[in-house]
Design a protein around this motif. Structure first.
Motif, PDB file in Angstrom:
ATOM      1  N   ASP A  92       0.870  -1.155   0.140  1.00  0.00           N
ATOM      2  CA  ASP A  92      -0.064  -0.080  -0.127  1.00  0.00           C
ATOM      3  C   ASP A  92       0.703   1.106   0.153  1.00  0.00           C
ATOM      4  N   ASP A  93       0.660   2.210  -0.845  1.00  0.00           N
ATOM      5  CA  ASP A  93       1.601   3.244  -1.017  1.00  0.00           C
ATOM      6  C   ASP A  93       1.278   4.360   0.223  1.00  0.00           C
ATOM      7  N   SER A  94       0.271   4.322   0.768  1.00  0.00           N
ATOM      8  CA  SER A  94       0.093   5.245   2.047  1.00  0.00           C
ATOM      9  C   SER A  94       1.084   4.952   3.124  1.00  0.00           C
ATOM     10  N   ALA A  95       1.623   5.923   3.650  1.00  0.00           N
ATOM     11  CA  ALA A  95       2.429   5.719   4.578  1.00  0.00           C
ATOM     12  C   ALA A  95       1.894   5.706   5.878  1.00  0.00           C
ATOM     13  N   ASN A  96       1.698   4.237   6.383  1.00  0.00           N
ATOM     14  CA  ASN A  96       0.977   4.108   7.467  1.00  0.00           C
ATOM     15  C   ASN A  96       1.241   2.851   8.135  1.00  0.00           C
ATOM     16  N   ALA A  97       1.064   2.786   9.580  1.00  0.00           N
ATOM     17  CA  ALA A  97       1.458   1.521  10.326  1.00  0.00           C
ATOM     18  C   ALA A  97       0.673   1.310  11.539  1.00  0.00           C
ATOM     19  N   PHE A  98       0.624   0.110  12.097  1.00  0.00           N
ATOM     20  CA  PHE A  98      -0.594  -0.001  13.226  1.00  0.00           C
ATOM     21  C   PHE A  98      -0.254  -1.004  13.954  1.00  0.00           C
ATOM     22  N   VAL A 124       8.190   4.488  14.939  1.00  0.00           N
ATOM     23  CA  VAL A 124       6.809   4.587  14.369  1.00  0.00           C
ATOM     24  C   VAL A 124       6.247   3.075  15.159  1.00  0.00           C
ATOM     25  N   LEU A 125       6.972   2.067  15.023  1.00  0.00           N
ATOM     26  CA  LEU A 125       6.510   0.818  15.627  1.00  0.00           C
ATOM     27  C   LEU A 125       6.581   0.742  17.250  1.00  0.00           C
ATOM     28  N   GLY A 126       7.475   1.511  17.705  1.00  0.00           N
ATOM     29  CA  GLY A 126       7.404   1.514  19.203  1.00  0.00           C
ATOM     30  C   GLY A 126       6.144   2.308  19.775  1.00  0.00           C
ATOM     31  N   HIS A 127       5.943   3.514  18.922  1.00  0.00           N
ATOM     32  CA  HIS A 127       4.652   4.155  19.319  1.00  0.00           C
ATOM     33  C   HIS A 127       3.319   3.334  18.979  1.00  0.00           C
ATOM     34  N   ASP A 193       5.725   8.662  24.496  1.00  0.00           N
ATOM     35  CA  ASP A 193       6.561   8.432  25.726  1.00  0.00           C
ATOM     36  C   ASP A 193       6.992   6.890  25.627  1.00  0.00           C
ATOM     37  N   ILE A 194       5.951   6.183  25.503  1.00  0.00           N
ATOM     38  CA  ILE A 194       6.398   4.593  25.530  1.00  0.00           C
ATOM     39  C   ILE A 194       7.216   4.178  24.470  1.00  0.00           C
TER      40      ILE A 194
END
Length: 266
Positions: A92-98, A124-127, A193-194
């Motif tokens: 997916d070309d959108s800049a996204n992660a979850f 990003v992944l830590g968030h 923070d986390i």
């Protein structure tokens, strides 16, 4: 009937008090086992409806970062140690992660164009992992449940794509084009923070978290990354990260001295 629903909702509210990793009081109506089932159902649905990347380099890269972060999470969050994490890269070309309850992590290939290095992607992944640990999805689904007096969440997730289904995905933490529900500033601050501490403990440079958000901001305007729609990058957020940087750098230097130097490359 309305009085009975209100009484039950009040009783549930009072019996479901919890505390976030930062010490904030929360209302979480659902047991984590049920949240995990919901997260797994949502992730299964996404894997069936979206293209999953088979690129070995991309998958190896993302898993390398996740594999460095999770042991650090387990060290500070004993309640997360039984979680079996699963990671998928979606084309997916959108800049996204979850990240979803139950340990489900998704990264869109478009994120590779914004996160210039492993430390930036780790931020990003830590968030996102921070959202899961802090039970933000549970909080949001709980408030929605109270507001609708009994939305049939599981059945909606199992059904065909609808506005209601996308709304629940949004509550769990997946940005969607229909009914996007942003995490609150409180949730965002906790996840920041986390995530900052988590990446530093794992040996990723926490200073790159600021650079990541700068990269996000550069892609503003009409072509802004989808990630910005659910995770607003503001000057205030960057200042907050910078304000925590000294303590994060101490954790980073400790990790480096312990030989934690993740060699994750795309």
């Amino acid at each position: 009937m309305k009085k009975l629903v209100l009484t039950l909702a009040t009783a549930a509210f009072l019996s479901a008090c919890a505390t976030s990793p930062t010490g904030r009081s929360q209302v979480t109506l659902f047991p984590e086992s049920q949240m995990s089932q919901m997260g797994s159902a949502a992730f299964t649905s996404m894997k069936q409806s979206q293209k999953v990347s088979n690129d070995r380099n991309q998958n190896r890269y993302v898993n390398c970062i996740v594999d460095a972060l999770i042991p650090e999470l387990n060290a500070i969050a004993p309640d997360m140690r039984t979680t079996r994490w699963e990671t998928k890269v979606f084309v997916d070309d959108s800049a996204n992660a979850f990240a979803l309850p139950g340990g489900k992590i998704g990264v869109h290939t478009g994120m590779f164009k914004v996160a210039d290095n492993a430390s930036q992607l780790a931020s990003v992944l830590g968030h996102e992992i921070g959202h899961v640990w802090a039970r933000h999805g549970n909080e949001r689904v709980s408030h929605q449940y109270i507001g609708t007096a009994g939305l049939q969440l599981a059945s909606v997730l199992a059904g065909e794509p609808t506005a209601e289904k996308q709304q629940i995905l949004g509550l769990l933490g997946v940005g969607t084009q229909v009914g996007v529900l942003k995490f609150s500033r409180t949730h965002e601050s906790e996840a920041d923070d986390i995530g900052l501490k988590l990446m530093a403990r794992a040996g990723f440079d926490p200073r790159q978290s600021v650079e990541l958000w700068k990269n996000m901001a550069k892609q503003g305007g009409g072509n802004a990354p989808e990630f910005l729609s659910t995770h607003p990058a503001t000057d205030t957020r960057i200042r907050d990260l910078q304000a925590q940087m000294d303590s994060a750098l101490k954790l980073y230097k400790q990790a480096q001295s312990q030989g934690k130097r993740p060699n994750c490359r795309l």
